[in-house]
Design a protein around this motif. Structure first.
Motif, PDB file in Angstrom:
ATOM      1  N   ARG A   1       0.857  -1.246   0.087  1.00  0.00           N
ATOM      2  CA  ARG A   1      -0.003  -0.119  -0.036  1.00  0.00           C
ATOM      3  C   ARG A   1       0.752   1.202  -0.005  1.00  0.00           C
ATOM      4  O   ARG A   1       2.081   0.982   0.398  1.00  0.00           O
ATOM      5  CB  ARG A   1      -0.938  -0.002   1.268  1.00  0.00           C
TER       6      ARG A   1
ATOM      7  N   ARG B   1       3.584   2.538   2.887  1.00  0.00           N
ATOM      8  CA  ARG B   1       3.725   1.433   4.017  1.00  0.00           C
ATOM      9  C   ARG B   1       5.214   0.959   4.263  1.00  0.00           C
ATOM     10  O   ARG B   1       5.550   1.121   5.486  1.00  0.00           O
ATOM     11  CB  ARG B   1       2.686   0.336   3.794  1.00  0.00           C
TER      12      ARG B   1
ATOM     13  N   LYS C   1       7.141   3.888   5.765  1.00  0.00           N
ATOM     14  CA  LYS C   1       6.927   4.096   7.055  1.00  0.00           C
ATOM     15  C   LYS C   1       7.446   2.922   7.823  1.00  0.00           C
ATOM     16  O   LYS C   1       8.167   3.294   9.116  1.00  0.00           O
ATOM     17  CB  LYS C   1       5.365   4.129   7.372  1.00  0.00           C
TER      18      LYS C   1
ATOM     19  N   THR D   1      -1.921  -7.016   5.573  1.00  0.00           N
ATOM     20  CA  THR D   1      -2.896  -5.813   5.456  1.00  0.00           C
ATOM     21  C   THR D   1      -4.136  -6.115   6.099  1.00  0.00           C
ATOM     22  O   THR D   1      -4.596  -5.014   6.653  1.00  0.00           O
ATOM     23  CB  THR D   1      -3.386  -5.923   3.824  1.00  0.00           C
TER      24      THR D   1
ATOM     25  N   ASP E   1      -1.250   3.487   9.051  1.00  0.00           N
ATOM     26  CA  ASP E   1      -0.936   3.142   7.672  1.00  0.00           C
ATOM     27  C   ASP E   1      -1.330   4.320   6.620  1.00  0.00           C
ATOM     28  O   ASP E   1      -1.253   4.329   5.514  1.00  0.00           O
ATOM     29  CB  ASP E   1      -1.604   1.916   7.470  1.00  0.00           C
TER      30      ASP E   1
END
Length: 334
Positions: free
Chosen positions: A195, A198, A201, A284, A297
């Motif tokens: 995603r 993601r 991060k 996910t 997220d």
């Protein structure tokens, strides 16, 4: 002492901050991060201005993909990240020659192997189980090549970096552990690149604590490059792909090899456990069901589009050819 051995004193000199205090060290880390960021942005601008083609195929087709919204994204963020991390790592002050070479090897080789999977991969096999199962049947997938290649890269980078263990047996043990940490981290980071934003991060959350240890010189440039490319990722214009995600994970794994043996083994256990869990659990879905993780997220991302009305609401978005386990389209876990 042979060329592959390193004394504890030498290792200490390689990882400890240079004289000048904490503020001076922080300034150097920020300078290296800025260098990685500038290099990554420059590489991204150059690559997207004229995307490189392959075997007669135009660059836009080679590197273009379709995301979960059905919108076009480019995989060129990955090569740009590798270039930024490599340029910053080469010029990082206070980084010993062995560790500098190990970082260049881990980041670049993992990126090249990921790039091979990006441009040559198919969706016929997924995960360790799928790729190694295909290999057992005599089918060599691009994913199997990448798995074996990154495993070898991790061991090679660990051997180049060296170990402060006083005995040959201790050094051999450290090389195996460190190699597994580099390779496992490379694969694990790729599992988060599903995603927008993601994987970066996750890289920042795990890399920032390492930047406060003796590993700061290893992670400064990669983290700077990642931050510089984050707006493209969150904006759903580009993605790390296997190229960038494998390289980011490998460099974070290499940085973790500078920890003490106990913490290192704990990190390796966590990395191995998450890699194994990915074969059975959708990251996910776990993130979406956990409010704090879901908030993080979605931070900086565009809102999730509501389902379309009518009989096509559940239809999947067709993606351009490429490995689905590295796109912002679907989770590779069953």
């Amino acid at each position: 002492m042979t060329s592959t051995e390193m004394t504890p004193t030498a290792m200490t000199r390689m990882t400890r901050p240079a004289p000048g205090g904490t503020s001076s060290t922080a300034a150097r880390v920020l300078a290296v991060a800025a260098l990685g960021a500038v290099a990554a942005r420059a590489a991204y601008a150059a690559a997207t201005r004229r995307p490189p083609g392959l075997n007669g195929k135009p660059g836009d087709e080679v590197w273009g993909r379709t995301n979960h919204r059905g919108e076009p994204v480019t995989l060129l963020e990955g090569p740009a990240f590798v270039a930024g991390a490599a340029a910053g790592g080469l010029l990082t002050p206070g980084l010993g020659g062995r560790m500098r070479a190990a970082a260049l090897l881990a980041g670049t080789a993992s990126g090249v192997l990921g790039g091979y999977d990006d441009v040559a991969g198919t969706t016929s096999s997924r995960g360790f189980k799928g790729h190694l199962g295909a290999l057992a049947r005599g089918e060599v997938t691009s994913g199997a090549v990448k798995i074996l290649g990154i495993g070898a890269t991790g061991l090679a980078a660990a051997a180049v970096a060296g170990s402060p263990a006083p005995t040959r047996t201790g050094r051999a043990f450290d090389t195996v552990v460190n190699g597994a940490l580099v390779a496992g981290s490379a694969n694990l980071m790729n599992l988060f690149d599903l995603r927008p934003g993601r994987a970066i991060k996750v890289g920042l959350l795990t890399g920032t604590p390492l930047a406060m240890t003796g590993s700061r010189a290893v992670v400064a440039a990669p983290l700077g490059a990642a931050v510089a490319l984050l707006p493209e990722d969150l904006g759903e214009r580009a993605m790390l792909g296997d190229t960038g995600a494998n390289a980011l994970g490998a460099l974070l794994g290499l940085a973790a090899t500078r920890l003490g043996r106990g913490p290192r083994l704990a990190v390796l256990a966590g990395v191995a456990g998450l890699n194994a869990a990915s074969e059975f659990v959708s990251f996910t879905k776990v993130i979406q069901r956990t409010p704090a993780l879901n908030w993080l997220d979605m931070l900086g991302r565009r809102p999730v589009a509501p389902p379309a009305a009518g009989p096509q609401a559940g239809a999947s978005v067709p993606a351009q050819p490429g490995p689905a386990d590295s796109e912002h389209t679907a989770d590779p876990a069953p």
